[in-house]
Design an enzyme around this catalytic site. Structure first.
Site, short mmCIF file in Angstrom:
data_model
loop_
_atom_site.label_atom_id
_atom_site.label_comp_id
_atom_site.label_asym_id
_atom_site.label_seq_id
_atom_site.Cartn_x
_atom_site.Cartn_y
_atom_site.Cartn_z
N ARG A 135 0.88 -1.19 0.00
CA ARG A 135 0.00 0.00 0.00
C ARG A 135 0.91 1.23 0.00
O ARG A 135 1.92 1.24 0.70
CB ARG A 135 -0.93 0.04 1.24
CG ARG A 135 -2.03 -1.01 1.21
CD ARG A 135 -3.02 -0.81 2.36
NE ARG A 135 -4.03 0.21 2.04
CZ ARG A 135 -4.92 0.66 2.93
NH1 ARG A 135 -4.88 0.23 4.19
NH2 ARG A 135 -5.82 1.54 2.59
N GLN A 156 -14.87 1.75 8.13
CA GLN A 156 -14.00 1.46 9.28
C GLN A 156 -14.56 2.04 10.58
O GLN A 156 -14.34 1.50 11.66
CB GLN A 156 -12.59 2.03 9.04
CG GLN A 156 -11.76 1.29 8.00
CD GLN A 156 -11.93 1.89 6.62
OE1 GLN A 156 -12.95 2.46 6.28
NE2 GLN A 156 -10.92 1.73 5.79
N ASP A 214 -1.98 8.83 8.13
CA ASP A 214 -1.23 7.82 7.37
C ASP A 214 0.14 8.32 6.95
O ASP A 214 1.06 7.54 6.75
CB ASP A 214 -2.03 7.36 6.16
CG ASP A 214 -3.14 6.46 6.60
OD1 ASP A 214 -4.18 6.97 7.06
OD2 ASP A 214 -2.95 5.22 6.55
N LYS A 252 -7.57 9.03 6.17
CA LYS A 252 -8.71 8.44 5.46
C LYS A 252 -9.54 9.51 4.76
O LYS A 252 -9.84 10.56 5.35
CB LYS A 252 -9.56 7.65 6.46
CG LYS A 252 -10.81 7.01 5.92
CD LYS A 252 -10.53 6.11 4.73
CE LYS A 252 -9.52 5.03 5.03
NZ LYS A 252 -8.99 4.37 3.79
O1 MRU Z 1 -7.48 2.32 4.77
P1 MRU Z 1 -7.19 2.20 6.22
O2 MRU Z 1 -8.33 1.61 7.00
O3 MRU Z 1 -5.88 1.52 6.49
O4 MRU Z 1 -7.03 3.71 6.71
C1 MRU Z 1 -6.67 3.94 8.04
C2 MRU Z 1 -6.65 5.37 8.41
O5 MRU Z 1 -6.85 6.25 7.60
C3 MRU Z 1 -6.26 5.68 9.83
O6 MRU Z 1 -6.86 6.86 10.28
C4 MRU Z 1 -4.74 5.85 9.90
O7 MRU Z 1 -4.10 4.76 9.30
C5 MRU Z 1 -4.25 6.02 11.26
S1 MRU Z 1 -4.35 4.55 12.21
C6 MRU Z 1 -3.66 4.83 13.73
#
Ligand code: MRU
Length: 337
Positions: A86, A187, A228, A239
């Protein structure tokens, strides 16, 4: 490898296992992630997800491969494949680069295991520290809003944004949490609500379209989200939908905090413009979890993340300290390096 029993992963036994987050909240199914190639698929399907957790899980998976006697070329191949699984969360590349550095200096399997365990343990400690720093900002009776899932299902510890919520609740502050559903992969509805329920923290689920109504009614006192990747200038990738929340927060004078371990900070990235944004398949927007509500051929756009400019951030909370928004433009983040 030492025994690790987290909310989302189990290591140190016969198998390295991950809680399949695509099955939550209905079922708690554990997947075998001992094979790094299987791990690539688990990461891409979001069975394991969340920026810090994918770095930790990928590192433990490579360490378990090394423990089983894999040779240098096989370990390098696994690191390369996982690093590319990713693109947006920098924690994954950061963790793989730490293991590659061990290999490059001739490290043994035991050295790789030690490094992977350290990556895990550091994240647990970072979550604790961020939780304390963030909870110190929360006032009694506040209503907090969070987006996506930045909890124990996204880290090795108590979470980043949810770690703050966890600690604020533990301090007896009497908080309530608005949980954004988080389209398209839900999520918030599936994972954050599951975590808050387990922790006994009062919360209410909303769809993102309701956020404006909540802010306008004065029902949101503070926003806490994860990240991220955070660029050198403080721009925050998180996200998709986070930017919308940040704009609403600014329009209503509500503090907006991004909470993330230092492993999420990418000082090599000058601004959000250079953060790669993962584009996912159209079918995730046409429907969810086996149900399609749009036409099978409906054109759909699906960026998994967006970028919130530093100017909208009240403060960034990392385990190294809290950086106020005004300090970001003046290089405040790099000063913690
Ligand atoms: O696509 P995802 O579910 O991996 O996205 C996760 C997020 O955007 C979280 O907010 C981010 O990774 C921080 S997790 C501590």
């Amino acid at each position: 490898m030492k025994r690790i029993e987290g909310v989302a992963l189990r290591a140190g036994g016969a198998r390295f296992e991950l809680l399949d987050q695509t099955r939550l909240p209905e079922a708690e199914v554990w997947l075998d992630a001992t094979d790094p190639e299987a791990m690539v698929g688990h990461i891409q399907r979001l069975s394991v997800r969340g920026a810090p957790l994918i770095g930790v899980a990928a590192a433990l998976s490579v360490a378990s491969l090394a423990e089983r006697g894999a040779d240098g070329p096989a370990l390098h191949r696994a690191l390369r494949r996982l690093r590319e699984a990713r693109p947006t969360a920098v924690n994954l590349a950061w963790a793989m680069d730490r293991l590659r550095a061990v290999l490059d200096r001739g490290g043994s399997a035991a050295d790789l295991v030690r490094e992977a365990e350290a990556i895990h343990d550091e994240d647990v400690a970072a979550c604790e520290r961020m939780g304390e720093l963030g909870a110190a900002l929360v006032r009694p009776g506040e209503q907090l809003l969070t987006h996506c899932n930045a909890g124990a299902l996204a880290t090795a510890g108590i979470g980043s944004a949810l770690g703050v919520i966890h600690r604020a609740h533990a301090r007896g502050l009497g908080i309530h949490v608005w949980v954004n559903e988080t389209r398209p992969l839900l999520q918030g509805a599936r994972l954050t609500a599951w975590e808050l329920r387990r922790l006994g923290i009062p919360h209410t689920l909303v769809t993102e379209g309701m956020d404006g109504t909540l802010f306008r009614a004065g029902k949101v006192n503070r926003v806490v989200v994860g990240a991220d990747r955070i660029a050198r200038n403080g721009d925050v990738a998180n996200k998709v939908g986070t930017y919308t929340v940040a704009v609403l927060a600014r329009a209503h004078g509500v503090p907006f905090h991004a909470v993330a371990p230092w492993s999420t900070v990418d000082l090599a990235c000058p601004s959000g413009e250079s953060i790669p944004i993962e584009q996912r398949g159209a079918e995730e927007v046409r429907g969810a979890r086996g149900v399609r509500w749009a036409a099978a051929d409906a054109s759909a756009f699906n960026p998994a993340f967006d970028v919130t400019p530093a100017a909208l951030v009240t403060s960034l909370i990392t385990e190294r300290g809290v950086v106020e928004g005004e300090q970001l433009a003046a290089g405040g983040l790099a000063r913690l390096a």
